[in-house]
Design a protein around this motif. Structure first.
Motif, PDB file in Angstrom:
ATOM      1  N   ALA A 266       1.023  -1.290  -0.097  1.00  8.58           N
ATOM      2  CA  ALA A 266      -0.087   0.162   0.143  1.00  8.58           C
ATOM      3  C   ALA A 266       0.984   1.271  -0.089  1.00  8.58           C
ATOM      4  O   ALA A 266       0.751   2.264  -0.545  1.00  8.58           O
ATOM      5  N   LEU A 267       1.786   1.391   0.699  1.00  7.14           N
ATOM      6  CA  LEU A 267       2.938   2.454   0.784  1.00  7.14           C
ATOM      7  C   LEU A 267       3.520   2.702  -0.508  1.00  7.14           C
ATOM      8  O   LEU A 267       3.436   3.696  -1.057  1.00  7.14           O
ATOM      9  N   ILE A 268       4.011   1.601  -1.162  1.00  5.71           N
ATOM     10  CA  ILE A 268       4.533   1.727  -2.431  1.00  5.71           C
ATOM     11  C   ILE A 268       3.556   2.019  -3.602  1.00  5.71           C
ATOM     12  O   ILE A 268       3.901   3.042  -4.348  1.00  5.71           O
ATOM     13  N   ALA A 269       2.278   1.617  -3.490  1.00  7.71           N
ATOM     14  CA  ALA A 269       1.167   1.942  -4.511  1.00  7.71           C
ATOM     15  C   ALA A 269       0.983   3.356  -4.069  1.00  7.71           C
ATOM     16  O   ALA A 269       0.869   4.103  -5.215  1.00  7.71           O
ATOM     17  N   GLY A 270       0.734   4.094  -3.124  1.00  6.93           N
ATOM     18  CA  GLY A 270       0.534   5.398  -2.804  1.00  6.93           C
ATOM     19  C   GLY A 270       1.562   6.306  -3.256  1.00  6.93           C
ATOM     20  O   GLY A 270       1.245   7.267  -3.912  1.00  6.93           O
TER      21      GLY A 270
ATOM     22  N   LEU B 210      13.273   3.959  -0.861  1.00 11.34           N
ATOM     23  CA  LEU B 210      13.345   4.847   0.669  1.00 11.34           C
ATOM     24  C   LEU B 210      11.901   4.515   1.427  1.00 11.34           C
ATOM     25  O   LEU B 210      12.226   4.186   2.585  1.00 11.34           O
ATOM     26  N   THR B 211      10.804   4.635   0.642  1.00 11.40           N
ATOM     27  CA  THR B 211       9.687   4.545   1.364  1.00 11.40           C
ATOM     28  C   THR B 211       9.592   3.043   1.834  1.00 11.40           C
ATOM     29  O   THR B 211       9.056   2.886   2.906  1.00 11.40           O
ATOM     30  N   GLY B 212       9.854   1.928   1.392  1.00 11.88           N
ATOM     31  CA  GLY B 212       9.649   0.852   1.398  1.00 11.88           C
ATOM     32  C   GLY B 212      10.401   0.391   2.391  1.00 11.88           C
ATOM     33  O   GLY B 212      10.113  -0.276   3.411  1.00 11.88           O
TER      34      GLY B 212
ATOM     35  N   LEU C  51      16.223  -5.003  -7.323  1.00 13.10           N
ATOM     36  CA  LEU C  51      17.080  -5.420  -8.360  1.00 13.10           C
ATOM     37  C   LEU C  51      17.168  -4.554  -9.572  1.00 13.10           C
ATOM     38  O   LEU C  51      17.872  -4.907 -10.797  1.00 13.10           O
ATOM     39  N   GLY C  52      16.713  -3.368  -9.337  1.00 12.86           N
ATOM     40  CA  GLY C  52      16.963  -2.190 -10.576  1.00 12.86           C
ATOM     41  C   GLY C  52      15.866  -1.965 -11.465  1.00 12.86           C
ATOM     42  O   GLY C  52      16.045  -1.119 -12.470  1.00 12.86           O
ATOM     43  N   TYR C  53      14.611  -2.786 -11.390  1.00 14.74           N
ATOM     44  CA  TYR C  53      13.482  -2.353 -12.220  1.00 14.74           C
ATOM     45  C   TYR C  53      12.860  -1.003 -11.777  1.00 14.74           C
ATOM     46  O   TYR C  53      12.616  -0.790 -10.548  1.00 14.74           O
ATOM     47  N   GLU C  54      12.529  -0.339 -12.764  1.00 17.75           N
ATOM     48  CA  GLU C  54      11.845   0.856 -12.318  1.00 17.75           C
ATOM     49  C   GLU C  54      10.193   0.770 -12.184  1.00 17.75           C
ATOM     50  O   GLU C  54       9.514   1.631 -11.515  1.00 17.75           O
ATOM     51  N   SER C  55       9.708  -0.398 -12.684  1.00 21.34           N
ATOM     52  CA  SER C  55       8.230  -0.340 -12.959  1.00 21.34           C
ATOM     53  C   SER C  55       7.713  -0.396 -11.528  1.00 21.34           C
ATOM     54  O   SER C  55       7.982  -1.498 -10.750  1.00 21.34           O
ATOM     55  N   LEU C  56       6.640   0.399 -11.447  1.00 23.10           N
ATOM     56  CA  LEU C  56       5.871   0.129 -10.193  1.00 23.10           C
ATOM     57  C   LEU C  56       4.905  -1.090 -10.229  1.00 23.10           C
ATOM     58  O   LEU C  56       4.913  -1.789  -9.165  1.00 23.10           O
ATOM     59  N   TRP C  57       4.458  -1.368 -11.590  1.00 27.07           N
ATOM     60  CA  TRP C  57       3.676  -2.433 -11.575  1.00 27.07           C
ATOM     61  C   TRP C  57       4.285  -3.753 -11.286  1.00 27.07           C
ATOM     62  O   TRP C  57       3.547  -4.894 -10.850  1.00 27.07           O
TER      63      TRP C  57
ATOM     64  N   ALA D 108      -5.006  -0.153  -3.954  1.00 25.98           N
ATOM     65  CA  ALA D 108      -6.028   0.494  -4.865  1.00 25.98           C
ATOM     66  C   ALA D 108      -6.313   1.714  -4.309  1.00 25.98           C
ATOM     67  O   ALA D 108      -6.230   2.707  -4.671  1.00 25.98           O
ATOM     68  N   ALA D 109      -6.724   1.649  -2.910  1.00 31.75           N
ATOM     69  CA  ALA D 109      -7.113   3.057  -2.109  1.00 31.75           C
ATOM     70  C   ALA D 109      -5.936   3.984  -1.869  1.00 31.75           C
ATOM     71  O   ALA D 109      -5.884   4.980  -2.323  1.00 31.75           O
ATOM     72  N   THR D 110      -4.653   3.353  -1.828  1.00 30.16           N
ATOM     73  CA  THR D 110      -3.707   4.260  -1.293  1.00 30.16           C
ATOM     74  C   THR D 110      -3.079   4.771  -2.776  1.00 30.16           C
ATOM     75  O   THR D 110      -2.642   5.701  -3.225  1.00 30.16           O
ATOM     76  N   PHE D 111      -3.187   3.956  -3.920  1.00 30.76           N
ATOM     77  CA  PHE D 111      -2.663   4.343  -5.224  1.00 30.76           C
ATOM     78  C   PHE D 111      -3.704   5.728  -5.624  1.00 30.76           C
ATOM     79  O   PHE D 111      -3.105   6.647  -6.156  1.00 30.76           O
TER      80      PHE D 111
END
Length: 229
Positions: A33-37, A50-52, A171-177, A218-221
């Motif tokens: 939820a933190l990362i999604a938001g 950093l957030t995670g 691991l270096g991936y930029e994708s949030l999804w 979904a809510a935090t996103f």
């Protein structure tokens, strides 16, 4: 002669399973939820990591302290009630024995047998205390959960759960999804494992946890998208 059927029960009183389960689930849901938001607000990989990591550290410590305090407080309350019961057994053994007789006869035990057992217990104060604790408090005095076990289990499992959605980012991936997908797989797997431990269908437990965690993400996103714009 009929041999007794051997069977084994899981440890349900040690305090570790509830803390471990709650810790792992909370770690997963919290960090997903933190990362999604934060990701919904348009933040990049470094900020997401950093957030995670901050969420992992803060959450694991908080969970451990909370579990330790909760279990310790519960044990202290039980100890206080046991001391009251010990005092009653010392000053009023007949009255305490009568309580057992009434409780057992109410469950269908013949009164003469209930009286006989209660009288035997009067000569064994330690065993009498154990029986009264089980009958009146619903606890076994020498099988109380350990606050340290609960704290360590909660800390380790929260950290492990919170690490899962960070894997692709680290691991270096930029994708949030990609991070959210791995987190979703972790939710499903954790729910499935817990379901198996409790003899429920694994797919149902996994799907339930995925839906609950997905709703939180979904809510935090959406909040992140709204605040980010």
């Amino acid at each position: 002669m009929t041999r007794p059927i051997e069977h084994h029960h899981a440890d349900v009183s040690g305090g570790w399973l509830r803390a471990a389960t709650f810790g792992a689930m909370d770690g997963l849901v919290t960090n997903i939820a933190l990362i999604a938001g934060v990701g919904g607000a348009g933040s990049g990989r470094h900020t997401l990591i950093l957030t995670g990591v901050a969420g992992l550290a803060a959450g694991a410590i908080s969970m451990a302290i909370g579990e330790y305090t909760s279990v310790r407080t519960q044990n202290e309350q039980v100890a206080a009630e046991l001391e009251k019961e010990r005092h009653e057994l010392r000053v009023n053994p007949e009255g305490e024995a009568q309580e057992l007789v009434e409780a057992w006869t109410a469950r269908g035990l013949p009164e003469p047998l209930a009286r006989q057992v209660a009288d035997v217990l009067k000569d064994n104060p330690d065993q009498a205390l154990r029986v009264h604790a089980q009958e009146e408090l619903g606890v076994v005095p020498d099988e109380l959960p350990s606050p340290w076990t609960a704290a360590v289990s909660s800390f380790v499992c929260f950290a492990a759960g919170a690490l899962i959605p960070l894997i692709t980012l680290l691991l270096g991936y930029e994708s949030l999804w990609a991070a959210l997908t791995v987190g979703g797989l972790g939710l499903f797997a954790t729910g499935a494992v817990v379901a198996r431990l409790t003899a429920r269908p694994w797919w149902r437990g996994g799907l339930r946890q995925l839906l609950l965690g997905g709703a939180a993400a979904a809510a935090t996103f959406l909040i992140g998208v709204a605040l980010g714009t």
